[in-house]
Design a protein around this motif. Sequence first.
Motif, PDB file in Angstrom:
ATOM      1  N   ARG A   1      -1.783  -2.382   1.191  1.00 43.46           N
ATOM      2  CA  ARG A   1      -1.304  -3.475   2.048  1.00 43.46           C
ATOM      3  C   ARG A   1      -2.473  -4.400   2.361  1.00 43.46           C
ATOM      4  N   HIS A   2      -2.265  -5.695   2.147  1.00 46.53           N
ATOM      5  CA  HIS A   2      -3.246  -6.723   2.506  1.00 46.53           C
ATOM      6  C   HIS A   2      -2.640  -7.500   3.665  1.00 46.53           C
ATOM      7  N   ILE A   3      -3.267  -7.408   4.827  1.00 48.78           N
ATOM      8  CA  ILE A   3      -2.741  -8.006   6.051  1.00 48.78           C
ATOM      9  C   ILE A   3      -3.551  -9.259   6.352  1.00 48.78           C
ATOM     10  N   ARG A   4      -2.906 -10.414   6.236  1.00 43.07           N
ATOM     11  CA  ARG A   4      -3.578 -11.699   6.446  1.00 43.07           C
ATOM     12  C   ARG A   4      -3.684 -12.005   7.937  1.00 43.07           C
ATOM     13  N   ALA A   5      -4.565 -12.934   8.287  1.00 47.93           N
ATOM     14  CA  ALA A   5      -4.791 -13.302   9.688  1.00 47.93           C
ATOM     15  C   ALA A   5      -3.526 -13.833  10.352  1.00 47.93           C
ATOM     16  N   ASP A   6      -2.664 -14.497   9.574  1.00 42.88           N
ATOM     17  CA  ASP A   6      -1.421 -15.048  10.132  1.00 42.88           C
ATOM     18  C   ASP A   6      -0.290 -14.023  10.143  1.00 42.88           C
ATOM     19  N   LYS A   7      -0.635 -12.750   9.954  1.00 47.99           N
ATOM     20  CA  LYS A   7       0.295 -11.604   9.990  1.00 47.99           C
ATOM     21  C   LYS A   7       1.142 -11.451   8.729  1.00 47.99           C
ATOM     22  N   ARG A   8       0.961 -12.342   7.729  1.00 49.67           N
ATOM     23  CA  ARG A   8       1.660 -12.123   6.460  1.00 49.67           C
ATOM     24  C   ARG A   8       1.081 -10.879   5.804  1.00 49.67           C
ATOM     25  N   VAL A   9       1.955 -10.089   5.196  1.00 46.77           N
ATOM     26  CA  VAL A   9       1.531  -8.854   4.541  1.00 46.77           C
ATOM     27  C   VAL A   9       1.915  -8.921   3.072  1.00 46.77           C
ATOM     28  N   ASN A  10       0.929  -8.717   2.210  1.00 43.21           N
ATOM     29  CA  ASN A  10       1.187  -8.588   0.776  1.00 43.21           C
ATOM     30  C   ASN A  10       1.039  -7.120   0.442  1.00 43.21           C
ATOM     31  N   GLU A  11       2.032  -6.584  -0.256  1.00 40.91           N
ATOM     32  CA  GLU A  11       2.009  -5.160  -0.565  1.00 40.91           C
ATOM     33  C   GLU A  11       2.052  -4.951  -2.070  1.00 40.91           C
ATOM     34  N   TRP A  12       1.170  -4.097  -2.564  1.00 45.23           N
ATOM     35  CA  TRP A  12       1.169  -3.667  -3.950  1.00 45.23           C
ATOM     36  C   TRP A  12       1.626  -2.214  -3.956  1.00 45.23           C
ATOM     37  N   LYS A  13       2.649  -1.931  -4.745  1.00 47.68           N
ATOM     38  CA  LYS A  13       3.185  -0.568  -4.809  1.00 47.68           C
ATOM     39  C   LYS A  13       2.777   0.094  -6.116  1.00 47.68           C
ATOM     40  N   THR A  14       2.540   1.382  -6.063  1.00 46.35           N
ATOM     41  CA  THR A  14       2.152   2.119  -7.263  1.00 46.35           C
ATOM     42  C   THR A  14       3.295   2.116  -8.271  1.00 46.35           C
ATOM     43  N   PRO A  15       2.973   2.072  -9.561  1.00 43.36           N
ATOM     44  CA  PRO A  15       4.019   2.075 -10.581  1.00 43.36           C
ATOM     45  C   PRO A  15       4.630   3.462 -10.747  1.00 43.36           C
ATOM     46  N   GLY A  16       5.937   3.493 -10.982  1.00 42.84           N
ATOM     47  CA  GLY A  16       6.631   4.761 -11.260  1.00 42.84           C
ATOM     48  C   GLY A  16       6.440   5.796 -10.179  1.00 42.84           C
ATOM     49  N   ARG A  17       6.130   7.000 -10.609  1.00 44.19           N
ATOM     50  CA  ARG A  17       5.946   8.103  -9.665  1.00 44.19           C
ATOM     51  C   ARG A  17       4.474   8.375  -9.348  1.00 44.19           C
ATOM     52  N   LYS A  18       3.616   7.447  -9.716  1.00 40.78           N
ATOM     53  CA  LYS A  18       2.184   7.627  -9.457  1.00 40.78           C
ATOM     54  C   LYS A  18       1.886   7.432  -7.975  1.00 40.78           C
ATOM     55  N   THR A  19       0.790   8.044  -7.527  1.00 36.92           N
ATOM     56  CA  THR A  19       0.340   7.885  -6.156  1.00 36.92           C
ATOM     57  C   THR A  19      -1.149   7.551  -6.155  1.00 36.92           C
ATOM     58  N   VAL A  20      -1.587   6.931  -5.072  1.00 40.87           N
ATOM     59  CA  VAL A  20      -3.014   6.669  -4.876  1.00 40.87           C
ATOM     60  C   VAL A  20      -3.640   7.976  -4.402  1.00 40.87           C
ATOM     61  N   VAL A  21      -4.705   8.419  -5.089  1.00 44.30           N
ATOM     62  CA  VAL A  21      -5.359   9.668  -4.704  1.00 44.30           C
ATOM     63  C   VAL A  21      -6.741   9.426  -4.104  1.00 44.30           C
ATOM     64  N   LYS A  22      -7.410   8.362  -4.492  1.00 41.81           N
ATOM     65  CA  LYS A  22      -8.724   7.988  -3.953  1.00 41.81           C
ATOM     66  C   LYS A  22      -8.810   6.469  -3.895  1.00 41.81           C
ATOM     67  N   VAL A  23      -9.677   5.990  -3.006  1.00 42.59           N
ATOM     68  CA  VAL A  23      -9.835   4.541  -2.862  1.00 42.59           C
ATOM     69  C   VAL A  23     -11.262   4.233  -2.387  1.00 42.59           C
ATOM     70  N   ALA A  24     -11.763   3.092  -2.845  1.00 44.73           N
ATOM     71  CA  ALA A  24     -13.056   2.584  -2.381  1.00 44.73           C
ATOM     72  C   ALA A  24     -12.910   1.081  -2.192  1.00 44.73           C
ATOM     73  N   ALA A  25     -13.654   0.535  -1.206  1.00 45.14           N
ATOM     74  CA  ALA A  25     -13.561  -0.901  -0.943  1.00 45.14           C
ATOM     75  C   ALA A  25     -14.858  -1.403  -0.344  1.00 45.14           C
ATOM     76  N   ASN A  26     -15.072  -2.709  -0.508  1.00 45.54           N
ATOM     77  CA  ASN A  26     -16.148  -3.393   0.189  1.00 45.54           C
ATOM     78  C   ASN A  26     -15.567  -4.679   0.769  1.00 45.54           C
ATOM     79  N   GLU A  27     -16.387  -5.672   1.060  1.00 42.46           N
ATOM     80  CA  GLU A  27     -15.919  -6.892   1.720  1.00 42.46           C
ATOM     81  C   GLU A  27     -14.985  -7.739   0.857  1.00 42.46           C
ATOM     82  N   ARG A  28     -15.029  -7.566  -0.469  1.00 49.44           N
ATOM     83  CA  ARG A  28     -14.227  -8.424  -1.344  1.00 49.44           C
ATOM     84  C   ARG A  28     -13.495  -7.687  -2.460  1.00 49.44           C
TER      85      ARG A  28
END
Length: 150
Positions: A92-119
């Motif tokens: 989920r990407h939550i914008r300052a104006d409260k709009r939410v963009n959501e990316w869903k995993t394809p098929g039956r896959k799930t997110v198991v690990k994640v890493a992020a920085n400022e961009r």
Amino acid sequence: SVRLLRQGLALTEMAVSPLPGNPNAVWTVKKRADDEFDAYIVVSFVNATLVLSIGDTVEEVNDSGFSGTTPSLLVGQIGEDSLVQAHPGGLRHIRADKRVNEWKTPGRKTVVKVAANERQVVLALSGGELVYFELDYAGMLEEVEKKDLS
């Protein structure tokens, strides 16, 4: 030997609240990169996420843009004024104006690990796939590339 003990910072207890279970993870996040203080405490549980606003009091909020019905794998501030929440079902990407963009995993896959920085955000999916996202100049978090490692 000579040992020197220095006093630490004084702490002030702001709130005490019973939680609905044992947390798996806890994050604090700012709404904007240049904010002096964090705005939210985000607490992840086995099957839910709790969002608390930080101000004169600490209170549960339901309009933050975070999904409360799923555990969070990562929560963070991204870009100048956006928030990101990774969970087993996607991102989920939550914008300052409260709009939410959501990316869903394809098929039956799930997110198991994640890493992020400022961009940037990288998701590792079940089945050995990596999905790479980048914040563009308009402030949108865009999927840039997928790599199947299996």
